[in-house]
Design a protein around this motif. Structure first.
Motif, PDB file in Angstrom:
ATOM      1  N   ASP A   1       9.283  -0.595   0.681  1.00  0.00           N
ATOM      2  CA  ASP A   1       8.090  -0.515  -0.157  1.00  0.00           C
ATOM      3  C   ASP A   1       6.995  -1.464   0.313  1.00  0.00           C
ATOM      4  O   ASP A   1       5.898  -1.454  -0.237  1.00  0.00           O
ATOM      5  N   VAL A   2       7.297  -2.296   1.306  1.00  0.00           N
ATOM      6  CA  VAL A   2       6.333  -3.265   1.813  1.00  0.00           C
ATOM      7  C   VAL A   2       5.751  -2.783   3.135  1.00  0.00           C
ATOM      8  O   VAL A   2       4.537  -2.806   3.332  1.00  0.00           O
TER       9      VAL A   2
ATOM     10  N   GLU B   1      16.085  -0.417   3.582  1.00  0.00           N
ATOM     11  CA  GLU B   1      16.867  -0.427   2.340  1.00  0.00           C
ATOM     12  C   GLU B   1      17.451  -1.789   1.985  1.00  0.00           C
ATOM     13  O   GLU B   1      18.006  -1.956   0.905  1.00  0.00           O
ATOM     14  N   GLY B   2      17.360  -2.761   2.894  1.00  0.00           N
ATOM     15  CA  GLY B   2      17.919  -4.080   2.639  1.00  0.00           C
ATOM     16  C   GLY B   2      19.407  -4.129   2.905  1.00  0.00           C
ATOM     17  O   GLY B   2      20.002  -3.175   3.414  1.00  0.00           O
TER      18      GLY B   2
ATOM     19  N   ALA C   1       0.861  -1.177   0.000  1.00  0.00           N
ATOM     20  CA  ALA C   1       0.000   0.000   0.000  1.00  0.00           C
ATOM     21  C   ALA C   1       0.896   1.226   0.000  1.00  0.00           C
ATOM     22  O   ALA C   1       2.057   1.160   0.412  1.00  0.00           O
ATOM     23  N   PRO C   2       0.396   2.352  -0.457  1.00  0.00           N
ATOM     24  CA  PRO C   2       1.218   3.557  -0.429  1.00  0.00           C
ATOM     25  C   PRO C   2       1.714   3.832   0.985  1.00  0.00           C
ATOM     26  O   PRO C   2       0.961   3.700   1.950  1.00  0.00           O
TER      27      PRO C   2
ATOM     28  N   PRO D   1       6.845   3.252   7.331  1.00  0.00           N
ATOM     29  CA  PRO D   1       7.880   3.626   8.300  1.00  0.00           C
ATOM     30  C   PRO D   1       7.496   3.252   9.727  1.00  0.00           C
ATOM     31  O   PRO D   1       8.334   2.768  10.491  1.00  0.00           O
ATOM     32  N   GLU D   2       6.231   3.430  10.082  1.00  0.00           N
ATOM     33  CA  GLU D   2       5.788   3.085  11.427  1.00  0.00           C
ATOM     34  C   GLU D   2       5.929   1.578  11.682  1.00  0.00           C
ATOM     35  O   GLU D   2       6.368   1.151  12.753  1.00  0.00           O
ATOM     36  N   GLU D   3       5.596   0.753  10.701  1.00  0.00           N
ATOM     37  CA  GLU D   3       5.733  -0.700  10.845  1.00  0.00           C
ATOM     38  C   GLU D   3       7.193  -1.108  10.980  1.00  0.00           C
ATOM     39  O   GLU D   3       7.524  -2.015  11.751  1.00  0.00           O
ATOM     40  N   ILE D   4       8.069  -0.433  10.251  1.00  0.00           N
ATOM     41  CA  ILE D   4       9.505  -0.727  10.378  1.00  0.00           C
ATOM     42  C   ILE D   4       9.986  -0.350  11.771  1.00  0.00           C
ATOM     43  O   ILE D   4      10.731  -1.104  12.406  1.00  0.00           O
TER      44      ILE D   4
END
Length: 125
Positions: free
Chosen positions: A105-106, A92-93, A29-30, A109-112
């Protein structure tokens, strides 16, 4: 001498799960913009139990099942890691240093940051 001939094969086996997982990811999702604090860090307290639990659930259902296993040994009792470094590595991997694909992209930022909160809860950094 034979060990060196097996090295490319072994590296291919290590990278295959990450590449296969990356190929079956649903379209993200965006991304929602999460505002970090003035120092550029996380937008919430990394010790927040709800955020740690959310990060653990995301880790167990994605990261663990496909690549890292259910015990993220790299982070248990680890000291001195910078949360921004961990965030950027997830976003960024591995950038060639590891086969880890980028997740920016998956995951939002909050989930990361929730993943970072969970991983931080395992160590002393």
């Amino acid at each position: 001498m034979q060990t060196y001939r097996l090295l490319p094969f072994a590296l291919t086996l290590l990278a295959a799960p990450a590449l296969a997982f990356n190929a079956v990811l649903p379209e993200a999702a965006p991304a929602q913009e999460v505002v970090a604090d003035a120092a550029g860090g996380p937008p919430f307290d990394l010790t927040d139990k709800a955020r740690v639990a959310a990060g653990k659930a995301r880790y167990q259902s994605g990261c663990a099942d496909f690549c890292h296993g259910h015990q993220p040994a790299l982070f248990i009792d680890r000291q001195g890691l910078d949360p921004d470094y961990v965030y950027n590595t997830i976003r960024e991997g591995g950038r060639g240093a590891t086969p880890m694909p980028p997740w920016g992209d998956v995951f939002s930022p909050e989930e990361i940051w929730e993943l970072v909160a969970y991983l931080k809860s395992l160590g002393q950094w």
